[in-house]
Enzyme design. Structure first.
Site, mmCIF file in Angstrom:
data_model
loop_
_atom_site.group_PDB
_atom_site.id
_atom_site.type_symbol
_atom_site.label_atom_id
_atom_site.label_comp_id
_atom_site.label_asym_id
_atom_site.label_seq_id
_atom_site.Cartn_x
_atom_site.Cartn_y
_atom_site.Cartn_z
ATOM 1 N N CYS A 160 0.661 20.481 -11.498
ATOM 2 C CA CYS A 160 0.184 19.122 -11.242
ATOM 3 C C CYS A 160 -1.314 19.074 -11.527
ATOM 4 O O CYS A 160 -2.090 19.747 -10.841
ATOM 5 C CB CYS A 160 0.467 18.722 -9.799
ATOM 6 S SG CYS A 160 -0.195 17.086 -9.383
ATOM 7 N N GLN A 285 -10.630 12.369 4.044
ATOM 8 C CA GLN A 285 -10.507 11.855 2.686
ATOM 9 C C GLN A 285 -10.058 12.951 1.721
ATOM 10 O O GLN A 285 -10.492 14.092 1.828
ATOM 11 C CB GLN A 285 -11.840 11.260 2.222
ATOM 12 C CG GLN A 285 -12.103 9.852 2.718
ATOM 13 C CD GLN A 285 -12.492 9.804 4.190
ATOM 14 O OE1 GLN A 285 -12.832 10.813 4.788
ATOM 15 N NE2 GLN A 285 -12.445 8.625 4.778
ATOM 16 N N GLU A 336 -10.790 6.903 18.603
ATOM 17 C CA GLU A 336 -9.699 7.495 17.821
ATOM 18 C C GLU A 336 -8.505 7.774 18.727
ATOM 19 O O GLU A 336 -8.664 8.246 19.855
ATOM 20 C CB GLU A 336 -10.155 8.793 17.153
ATOM 21 C CG GLU A 336 -9.069 9.632 16.501
ATOM 22 C CD GLU A 336 -8.285 8.899 15.429
ATOM 23 O OE1 GLU A 336 -7.056 9.065 15.380
ATOM 24 O OE2 GLU A 336 -8.909 8.146 14.637
ATOM 25 N N CYS A 411 -8.222 0.847 2.434
ATOM 26 C CA CYS A 411 -7.452 1.545 1.402
ATOM 27 C C CYS A 411 -6.338 0.655 0.855
ATOM 28 O O CYS A 411 -5.417 1.136 0.201
ATOM 29 C CB CYS A 411 -6.883 2.862 1.935
ATOM 30 S SG CYS A 411 -5.814 2.691 3.359
#
Length: 454
Positions: A160, A285, A336, A411
């Site tokens: 990949c 990320q 969070e 996103c």
């Protein structure tokens, strides 16, 4: 009117937010997979809806000037990347246009769109990789790769180009060892078999990784432990081997319990002097060079407007934005929900010797409403929500908690635009957007938007 199985010629006008290009026949929209802007194609209609149709390419009559040979031989069938057949510069243009279109159509706003942030490399950038595992019926050969487009059929990927090369080597070793040990792969149809997924977390700065094997069981078998130890001993790049237990019949990849088999259960990143401890299940990320540019952009936006601001960081994960912003803020409060990410954030506060950061663990909606009830306010609120965007109650709480500005990291352009519309109704107007190409060769797009109080 187009009917199913009709064959016709069409010119592709642009790429939409998804893997398809769009053309029109008498003002009727037709979406075509694997197309490129300005392609002239012969296509066959296979899905007919009231307002649009979908069609498959039968022949490329005249290829687009932006059409190129994909960097991966499996790109036409693999669902991992969607736009490898389009020049990278044209991919970026399409992403910027998709962002503009979403903001205009959904939020009815037209704001300045700054130059897109991009990395130097469009290959070997993906630092988190999740492969479903399968097995052939007769030879019992193990399969590992992404799903074929639109299916749950596994494409057996040997190489990949968008992930670090070491992952290809480890997966090949896994295939051979798992078969030698007579292990089994999970079968979605009969719900039997052991190994469901391989999940890699790769450190861009340290050049090592941790590998989690997700299994359809509640405990680790002896053969699986042998496999883990063989992998760990054969590859110096593997810093830790873990097993995650997921016996649910769902599309959720990882279960709630994980066992460390050997090595360590985290990776470390050191980026521009900032240190990050990242556990297997915590979010970070995936494209590190681009993430650094995104962190810097958010920092610059706030620094140029506010001196020593108080900052609320919602959906803070392992504290990536909070830690990056800590040296320009007087105080940061990070919220969070995921417990392991909060544990990571505590370690990261210590690693970076940060004194002005407070952590709150819990559901964002509940914790933000608690802060509202305490009459808390912050100069700037930074939010980095999941793809589904923000709930209405969260938007309302953020608008109460922010004195001056909101920096929204998205996103998903569609949910970003939907949320901006609601923020506007609450008195916060978008000033500009900065698109971010975190996922090269895909339609996915990250964006940073500054909203300021009217």
């Amino acid at each position: 009117m187009i009917k199913k199985d009709d064959i016709f010629d069409i010119k592709i006008n642009s790429m939409v937010y998804g893997e398809e290009g769009i053309g029109k026949i008498d003002d009727f929209a037709v979406f075509v997979a694997n197309s490129a802007p300005e392609d002239i194609l012969k296509v066959k209609a296979d899905v007919i809806k009231k307002n649009y149709a979908k069609a498959q390419i039968q022949e490329i009559i005249k290829p687009s000037p932006s059409r190129v040979e994909p960097i991966c031989g499996l790109s036409k069938i693999c669902g991992g990347c969607q736009w490898q057949h389009i020049k990278y510069e044209e991919q970026l243009k399409a992403k910027i246009q998709n962002l503009k279109d979403c903001l205009k159509k959904i939020a009815n706003v037209e704001i300045p769109i700054k130059d897109i942030l991009q990395g130097e490399k469009q290959t070997e950038y993906r630092c988190k990789v999740q492969y479903p595992i399968g097995q052939t019926k007769v030879s019992k050969r193990f399969l590992a790769g992404y799903y074929k487009k639109g299916t749950h059929e596994i494409i057996n990927i040997k190489k990949c180009p968008v992930q670090p090369e070491i992952i290809d080597k480890i997966i090949e070793f896994f295939r051979e060892e798992a078969q030698k040990l007579n292990l089994t792969a999970y079968n979605e149809q009969n719900k039997k078999g052991l190994i469901r997924h391989l999940v890699f977390r790769y450190s861009y700065s340290k050049k090592n990784l941790i590998l989690t094997i997700v299994i359809n069981d509640k405990k680790t078998t002896e053969d699986l432990e042998i496999l883990c130890n063989n992998l760990f001993n054969d590859f110096d790049e593997i810093a830790g081997m873990l097993v995650n237990f997921n016996t649910k019949n769902s599309n959720v990849i990882m279960g709630n319990q994980t066992e460390l088999i050997c090595g360590q259960d985290f990776i470390e990143e050191e980026l521009n002097g900032k240190k990050f401890h990242i556990s297997a299940g915590s979010f970070f990320q995936v494209n590190i060079p681009v993430a650094i540019k995104m962190f810097d952009e958010v920092k610059n936006i706030i620094f140029e407007k506010y001196k020593n601001p108080t900052i609320l960081d919602c959906y803070s994960g392992v504290g990536s934005f909070s830690i990056w912003l800590s040296d320009i803020a007087s105080k940061i409060v990070a919220v969070e929900e995921y417990p392991k990410a909060v544990e990571d954030a505590k370690i990261n506060i210590e690693l970076n010797k940060i004194k002005n950061m407070e952590l709150i663990q819990g559901d964002a909606k509940i914790q933000l409403e608690n802060l509202v009830s305490q009459n808390q306010q912050y100069d700037v609120v930074v939010i980095d929500p999941p793809r589904k965007g923000c709930e209405n109650e969260i938007i309302e709480a953020i608008c109460t908690l922010s004195k001056n500005a909101i920096v929204y990291i998205s996103c998903n352009p569609s949910t970003l635009a939907r949320d901006i519309k609601l923020f506007q109704e609450k008195g916060f107007s978008p000033q500009f957007a900065r698109p971010v190409d975190m996922f090269c060769h895909t339609y996915h797009l990250e964006s940073i938007v500054l909203l300021e109080k009217n």
